[in-house]
Design an enzyme around this catalytic site. Structure first.
Site, PDB file in Angstrom:
ATOM      1  N   ASN A   1      43.450   9.364  76.250  1.00 28.34           N
ATOM      2  CA  ASN A   1      45.112   8.980  76.674  1.00 28.34           C
ATOM      3  C   ASN A   1      44.955   9.772  78.235  1.00 28.34           C
ATOM      4  OD1 ASN A   1      47.818   8.268  76.236  1.00 28.34           O
ATOM      5  ND2 ASN A   1      47.926  10.154  76.495  1.00 28.34           N
TER       6      ASN A   1
ATOM      7  N   ASP B   1      49.005  10.905  82.022  1.00 27.53           N
ATOM      8  CA  ASP B   1      48.207   9.863  81.359  1.00 27.53           C
ATOM      9  C   ASP B   1      47.250   8.894  82.020  1.00 27.53           C
ATOM     10  OD1 ASP B   1      49.811  10.550  79.066  1.00 27.53           O
ATOM     11  OD2 ASP B   1      50.076   8.527  78.426  1.00 27.53           O
TER      12      ASP B   1
ATOM     13  N   ASP C   1      41.564  11.143  70.001  1.00 26.17           N
ATOM     14  CA  ASP C   1      42.805  11.962  70.108  1.00 26.17           C
ATOM     15  C   ASP C   1      44.070  11.057  70.525  1.00 26.17           C
ATOM     16  OD1 ASP C   1      44.193  14.445  70.269  1.00 26.17           O
ATOM     17  OD2 ASP C   1      44.657  13.877  72.249  1.00 26.17           O
TER      18      ASP C   1
ATOM     19  N   GLU D   1      43.242   9.478  65.412  1.00 27.44           N
ATOM     20  CA  GLU D   1      44.407  10.519  65.120  1.00 27.44           C
ATOM     21  C   GLU D   1      45.659   9.376  65.066  1.00 27.44           C
ATOM     22  OE1 GLU D   1      46.359  14.506  66.477  1.00 27.44           O
ATOM     23  OE2 GLU D   1      45.737  13.126  67.939  1.00 27.44           O
TER      24      GLU D   1
END
Ligand code: CA
Length: 540
Positions: free
Chosen positions: A133, A194, A225, A266
């Site tokens: 990310n 990001d 993640d 996640e």
């Protein structure tokens, strides 16, 4: 949502046309496997600088799995998830400045490869924590983009003249550039800009990173993640169609590099949202709602509702496509969630290890360490012995040890039959050898006392019966019943797999239902029972 299992079955029946569906299943080794989450920084220091490293981790691998399936002094975990360990300005590493190089404090890339070889020798798969990310604001890509609007990395990030509003997110996502009058997008904070996955060059770089760790460094899979936030579109920051598409495409790419890659994502959201990440994106995801329900049941001593989240997942998803857990590096430790109670910790651990799925255990929770926020306090060094540095280091630990470090240790629990560690070791080994326990369908039973959770895990004619007394008092004459067929008709002998009580017997009539069955005269406080059902031999 369509039942995934039915969908997979239909796809498999089509043979060659089913390849796309069939390929979504995780690799075979996940059946019966338990995974262990480790922060390299906190597991074992080898050189006295107070920071864990790969040489230290290698020296502790036998603790995780010594390669002997019959060993009782080894956890027997079949995979290790390592939290990030490449170059980063932070101690936790979730903000990389380099995706390809092991941080100096932990060793070299050669040390890592040695670790992978030693892990594989013991039958341990290695899972790399991939943070797609965002990067660190100190990453050279971002620094170049920040300072030079003509930089080739400029479109690797997301810029705006104004902090435009976003949907489905509480908090600030735009950070003011320190260089010029503009803002950049970083959902977590200004130190983690990001990456822009609408730029094909960023997708290509992500693929390069994945390929590097699979092929050059020998890892077996990835933990992903913060995946809900990968691609933000039209001001929507989470769960966008573009994010789902990226996950699908990235998984497909990884398969071309390594067909038996394992992936677990996640998504820190309840099941309703989690289920939108199936069927054809990553292979599996953590089941946070299962964690919450198990902790709540043990904390409150109430079984009602405990199984609802796992039954929901089971109804839609093959069991090795979700990963139950009790806690991780982002949450208070299990024992802390349970008010510091070691017996409750042991019982919650028992329950975790009776769930369908691939269970994950956070290092330190295997001995019931305590730890509460702020984050460094839930990531304190592993407590091996009562020595000054807990056997973790001969120097000064990078973070002060937890307050219970002198008493809650591997050494103290190693040979204690009632310890959390002993429970973990036995359950990991049982899951590895008992197919009903690892992969069987979970069939809930109704207990006459709401402080008792009872269920069957059934795989064809093989079954185990799980009973847990969640209360702090002994309970007598608790009866178990079922509303549906729970066990195959016949006479069964119940063998206690944890060795705490004598064998009992059970006769099931043609309906397969249980009615008023008393498995044990008394259930001890905060105790779990695990019985294997074997057909009773008629006496001759
Ligand atoms: Ca060190």
């Amino acid at each position: 949502m369509q039942r995934l299992s039915a969908l997979l079955g239909a796809a498999l029946a089509l043979g060659g046309a089913s390849v796309a569906h069939a390929q979504q299943l995780p690799p075979e080794w996940t059946h019966g496997a338990t995974c262990y989450e480790i922060m390299v920084r906190s597991f074992q220091d080898s050189d006295g600088d107070g920071i864990g490293d790969f040489k230290g981790l290698i020296s502790r691998l036998d603790y995780v799995n010594d390669g002997n399936p019959h060993s009782t002094r080894s956890l027997g975990a079949r995979c290790i998830w390592l939290t990030p360990f490449t170059a980063s300005p932070s101690y936790h590493g979730y903000d990389a400045t380099d995706y390809y190089t092991v941080a100096k404090a932990y060793g070299s890339n050669a040390d890592f490869k040695r670790f992978v070889a030693e892990a594989h020798k013991r039958g341990i798969k290695v899972i790399f924590d991939l943070v797609l990310n965002h990067v660190s604001s100190e990453h050279p890509w971002f620094q170049s983009a920040l300072r030079d609007t003509a930089s080739p990395y400029r479109d690797w990030f997301i810029w705006s003249k104004t902090p435009t509003p976003v949907k489905n997110w509480q908090g600030t996502v735009w950070a003011k550039s320190p260089v010029r009058d503009e803002y950049y997008y970083g959902i977590f904070w200004s130190g983690m800009p990001d990456l822009n996955y609408r730029n094909p060059a960023v997708v290509a770089e992500a693929e390069k990173i994945g390929k590097y760790w699979l092929t050059e460094m020998g890892v077996d899979g990835f933990r992903f993640d913060a995946i809900p936030y990968l691609v933000e579109t039209d001001g929507v920051v989470a769960h966008t169609p573009a994010t789902h598409q990226l996950l699908h495409d990235y998984q497909a790419y990884l398969r071309t590099v390594k067909p038996d890659v394992y992936t677990v994502g996640e998504v820190t959201y309840p099941n309703d949202t989690l289920l939108t990440y199936y069927p054809e994106q990553l292979e599996s995801y953590f089941a946070f709602e299962v964690a919450d329900s198990l902790i709540a049941a043990v904390k409150n001593g109430k079984a009602s509702g405990m199984l609802a989240p796992v039954l929901r997942l089971q109804a839609d998803v093959p069991s090795n496509r979700f990963a139950p857990l009790l806690s991780n590096h982002d949450q208070p430790r299990v024992r802390t969630k349970l008010g510091g109670d070691m017996q409750k910790t042991r019982l919650a651990t028992f329950l975790l290890m009776t769930m369908p799925g691939v269970p994950f255990i956070y290092y330190g929770d295997d001995i019931g360490m305590i730890g509460d926020k702020p984050d460094p306090r839930i990531r304190t060094p592993m407590q091996w012995t009562s020595a000054k540095g807990a056997g973790f280091t001969t120097g000064t630990p990078w973070e002060a040890l937890a307050p219970d470090s002198a008493t809650v240790t591997v050494a103290a629990e190693d040979r204690d039959p009632h310890s959390v560690l002993t429970m973990v070791r036995r359950m990991v080994h049982l899951r590895a050898s008992n197919h009903a326990l690892s992969d069987g369908e979970l069939i809930p039973l109704t207990a006459s006392n709401d402080a008792v959770s009872a269920f069957v895990r059934r795989d064809g004619d093989r079954a185990v019966l799980v009973i847990a007394n969640l209360s702090t008092t002994p309970l007598r004459d608790v009866t178990l019943s079922s509303t549906t067929a729970a066990i195959a008709p016949g006479s069964w002998t119940l063998r206690d797999l944890l060795g705490a009580s004598h064998a009992t017997s059970l006769h099931v009539d043609a309906s397969g239902k249980l009615s008023g069955y008393v498995p044990l005269a008394e259930l001890a406080p905060l105790e779990g029972y695990l019985f294997e059902l074997t057909p009773a031999r008629p006496e001759r």
